[in-house]
Design a protein around this motif. Structure first.
Motif, PDB file in Angstrom:
ATOM      1  N   SER A   1     -25.793  64.002  56.777  1.00 51.34           N
ATOM      2  CA  SER A   1     -26.343  62.766  57.335  1.00 51.34           C
ATOM      3  C   SER A   1     -25.674  61.525  56.756  1.00 51.34           C
ATOM      4  O   SER A   1     -25.074  61.553  55.675  1.00 51.34           O
ATOM      5  CB  SER A   1     -27.854  62.694  57.101  1.00 51.34           C
ATOM      6  OG  SER A   1     -28.158  62.711  55.721  1.00 51.34           O
ATOM      7  N   GLU A   2     -25.780  60.423  57.502  1.00 49.56           N
ATOM      8  CA  GLU A   2     -25.238  59.118  57.108  1.00 49.56           C
ATOM      9  C   GLU A   2     -26.314  58.064  57.288  1.00 49.56           C
ATOM     10  O   GLU A   2     -27.287  58.268  58.017  1.00 49.56           O
ATOM     11  CB  GLU A   2     -24.044  58.738  57.994  1.00 49.56           C
ATOM     12  CG  GLU A   2     -22.865  59.682  57.935  1.00 49.56           C
ATOM     13  CD  GLU A   2     -21.787  59.300  58.937  1.00 49.56           C
ATOM     14  OE1 GLU A   2     -20.659  59.797  58.782  1.00 49.56           O
ATOM     15  OE2 GLU A   2     -22.071  58.515  59.879  1.00 49.56           O
ATOM     16  N   VAL A   3     -26.088  56.916  56.644  1.00 45.38           N
ATOM     17  CA  VAL A   3     -26.959  55.757  56.822  1.00 45.38           C
ATOM     18  C   VAL A   3     -26.171  54.679  57.555  1.00 45.38           C
ATOM     19  O   VAL A   3     -25.126  54.231  57.074  1.00 45.38           O
ATOM     20  CB  VAL A   3     -27.467  55.207  55.474  1.00 45.38           C
ATOM     21  CG1 VAL A   3     -28.320  53.959  55.700  1.00 45.38           C
ATOM     22  CG2 VAL A   3     -28.247  56.271  54.725  1.00 45.38           C
ATOM     23  N   HIS A   4     -26.654  54.281  58.721  1.00 50.74           N
ATOM     24  CA  HIS A   4     -26.056  53.195  59.485  1.00 50.74           C
ATOM     25  C   HIS A   4     -27.005  52.006  59.413  1.00 50.74           C
ATOM     26  O   HIS A   4     -28.199  52.133  59.758  1.00 50.74           O
ATOM     27  CB  HIS A   4     -25.839  53.607  60.940  1.00 50.74           C
ATOM     28  CG  HIS A   4     -24.803  54.667  61.123  1.00 50.74           C
ATOM     29  ND1 HIS A   4     -24.204  54.935  62.343  1.00 50.74           N
ATOM     30  CD2 HIS A   4     -24.241  55.528  60.238  1.00 50.74           C
ATOM     31  CE1 HIS A   4     -23.334  55.922  62.193  1.00 50.74           C
ATOM     32  NE2 HIS A   4     -23.341  56.297  60.927  1.00 50.74           N
ATOM     33  N   GLY A   5     -26.497  50.862  58.933  1.00 50.76           N
ATOM     34  CA  GLY A   5     -27.356  49.715  58.697  1.00 50.76           C
ATOM     35  C   GLY A   5     -26.948  48.475  59.465  1.00 50.76           C
ATOM     36  O   GLY A   5     -25.755  48.264  59.737  1.00 50.76           O
ATOM     37  N   LEU A   6     -27.941  47.664  59.817  1.00 48.13           N
ATOM     38  CA  LEU A   6     -27.699  46.423  60.546  1.00 48.13           C
ATOM     39  C   LEU A   6     -26.918  45.455  59.662  1.00 48.13           C
ATOM     40  O   LEU A   6     -27.347  45.126  58.554  1.00 48.13           O
ATOM     41  CB  LEU A   6     -29.025  45.802  60.977  1.00 48.13           C
ATOM     42  CG  LEU A   6     -28.945  44.528  61.815  1.00 48.13           C
ATOM     43  CD1 LEU A   6     -28.218  44.791  63.135  1.00 48.13           C
ATOM     44  CD2 LEU A   6     -30.354  43.984  62.077  1.00 48.13           C
ATOM     45  N   LYS A   7     -25.782  45.021  60.153  1.00 47.26           N
ATOM     46  CA  LYS A   7     -24.906  44.143  59.383  1.00 47.26           C
ATOM     47  C   LYS A   7     -25.617  42.833  59.059  1.00 47.26           C
ATOM     48  O   LYS A   7     -26.268  42.227  59.897  1.00 47.26           O
ATOM     49  CB  LYS A   7     -23.630  43.871  60.187  1.00 47.26           C
ATOM     50  CG  LYS A   7     -22.551  43.172  59.389  1.00 47.26           C
ATOM     51  CD  LYS A   7     -21.260  43.085  60.193  1.00 47.26           C
ATOM     52  CE  LYS A   7     -20.143  42.446  59.380  1.00 47.26           C
ATOM     53  NZ  LYS A   7     -18.881  42.380  60.155  1.00 47.26           N
ATOM     54  N   GLY A   8     -25.487  42.404  57.816  1.00 43.14           N
ATOM     55  CA  GLY A   8     -26.119  41.165  57.378  1.00 43.14           C
ATOM     56  C   GLY A   8     -27.486  41.368  56.770  1.00 43.14           C
ATOM     57  O   GLY A   8     -27.999  40.486  56.084  1.00 43.14           O
ATOM     58  N   ARG A   9     -28.097  42.543  57.034  1.00 45.49           N
ATOM     59  CA  ARG A   9     -29.413  42.827  56.471  1.00 45.49           C
ATOM     60  C   ARG A   9     -29.414  44.036  55.535  1.00 45.49           C
ATOM     61  O   ARG A   9     -30.295  44.168  54.696  1.00 45.49           O
ATOM     62  CB  ARG A   9     -30.432  43.080  57.590  1.00 45.49           C
ATOM     63  CG  ARG A   9     -30.726  41.864  58.445  1.00 45.49           C
ATOM     64  CD  ARG A   9     -31.867  42.161  59.386  1.00 45.49           C
ATOM     65  NE  ARG A   9     -32.142  41.047  60.279  1.00 45.49           N
ATOM     66  CZ  ARG A   9     -33.074  41.068  61.233  1.00 45.49           C
ATOM     67  NH1 ARG A   9     -33.819  42.170  61.383  1.00 45.49           N
ATOM     68  NH2 ARG A   9     -33.266  40.029  62.003  1.00 45.49           N
ATOM     69  N   VAL A  10     -28.419  44.903  55.723  1.00 43.58           N
ATOM     70  CA  VAL A  10     -28.351  46.126  54.919  1.00 43.58           C
ATOM     71  C   VAL A  10     -27.009  46.185  54.206  1.00 43.58           C
ATOM     72  O   VAL A  10     -25.954  46.075  54.836  1.00 43.58           O
ATOM     73  CB  VAL A  10     -28.522  47.384  55.795  1.00 43.58           C
ATOM     74  CG1 VAL A  10     -28.404  48.646  54.937  1.00 43.58           C
ATOM     75  CG2 VAL A  10     -29.862  47.350  56.525  1.00 43.58           C
TER      76      VAL A  10
END
Length: 212
Positions: free
Chosen positions: A29-38
């Motif tokens: 698994s991977e973590v995909h995060g919202l740019k600027g918040r994560v």
């Protein structure tokens, strides 16, 4: 069951912290995060709905630490064939709720159970067979295959309605069928249709559900 490259989709650091806790328990698994918040996401993204749609189209399992409504609005236009679509789950930021939304028998229920154990919560599994008996006839345990999955739904419907279904076993006695016997199903000897356990190749036109 093989689950293709699961992705935790997160919108803030609270969700990211929960995802990082779960990553070691969800292989690949991977973590995909919202740019600027994560920060420190494996993959950053800009537009949440577009990113969810892209992952879904690639056939990747999605564990969205996002409101279920966002996930539903994003993916609804893409739904076409439930036999081919990947697992999709919604997980609350506080880790108290894990809900398989799509692909319950294509990995979503399995992922929900894994996550629920780690977080010590009860997964909100809503597929009828799993809720009643703890099994999905079209998603047998490792070591078993379904020869004619289209028959699984009417057989399970009959079981849920209390109609007679028999269990035929043409396999060696050493074959593990406890997953069926321990499900609490009251099989009816001689009833039609039936669930047939076999090693033989049989015609696909049978009304029996073939497990081998």
């Amino acid at each position: 069951m093989s689950i293709k490259s699961p992705v935790f989709v997160v919108l803030n650091e609270t969700g990211a912290a929960l995802a990082r806790k779960l990553v070691p328990k969800v292989p690949g698994s991977e973590v995909h995060g919202l740019k600027g918040r994560v920060t420190k996401a494996d993959i950053p993204f800009i537009k949440t709905l577009d990113h969810l749609r892209g992952l879904f189209s690639e056939g990747r399992a999605i564990i969205a630490i996002v409101s279920a409504g966002i996930v539903i609005r994003a993916l609804a236009p893409l739904l076409a064939d439930k036999t081919q679509e990947p697992a999709v789950l919604a997980l609350s930021e506080d880790g108290c709720s894990v809900v398989p939304l799509l692909g319950g028998h294509h990995g979503a229920n399995d992922l929900a159970n894994i996550i629920a154990v780690v977080l010590d919560v009860k997964p909100a599994i809503t597929t009828a067979g799993d809720s009643r008996f703890g099994i999905g006839l079209d998603n047998p345990p490792t070591g078993w295959q379904v020869a004619n999955p289209d028959v699984a739904k009417p057989i399970m419907t009959a079981l849920l309605n209390g109609e007679g279904v028999s269990l035929k076993d043409d396999t060696a006695k050493s074959i593990n069928k406890n997953w069926l016997l321990e499900a609490g199903i009251n099989f009816s000897e001689g009833a039609k249709p039936s669930i047939k356990l076999t090693h033989a190749r049989l015609p696909e036109t049978t009304n029996d559900l073939i497990l081998s």
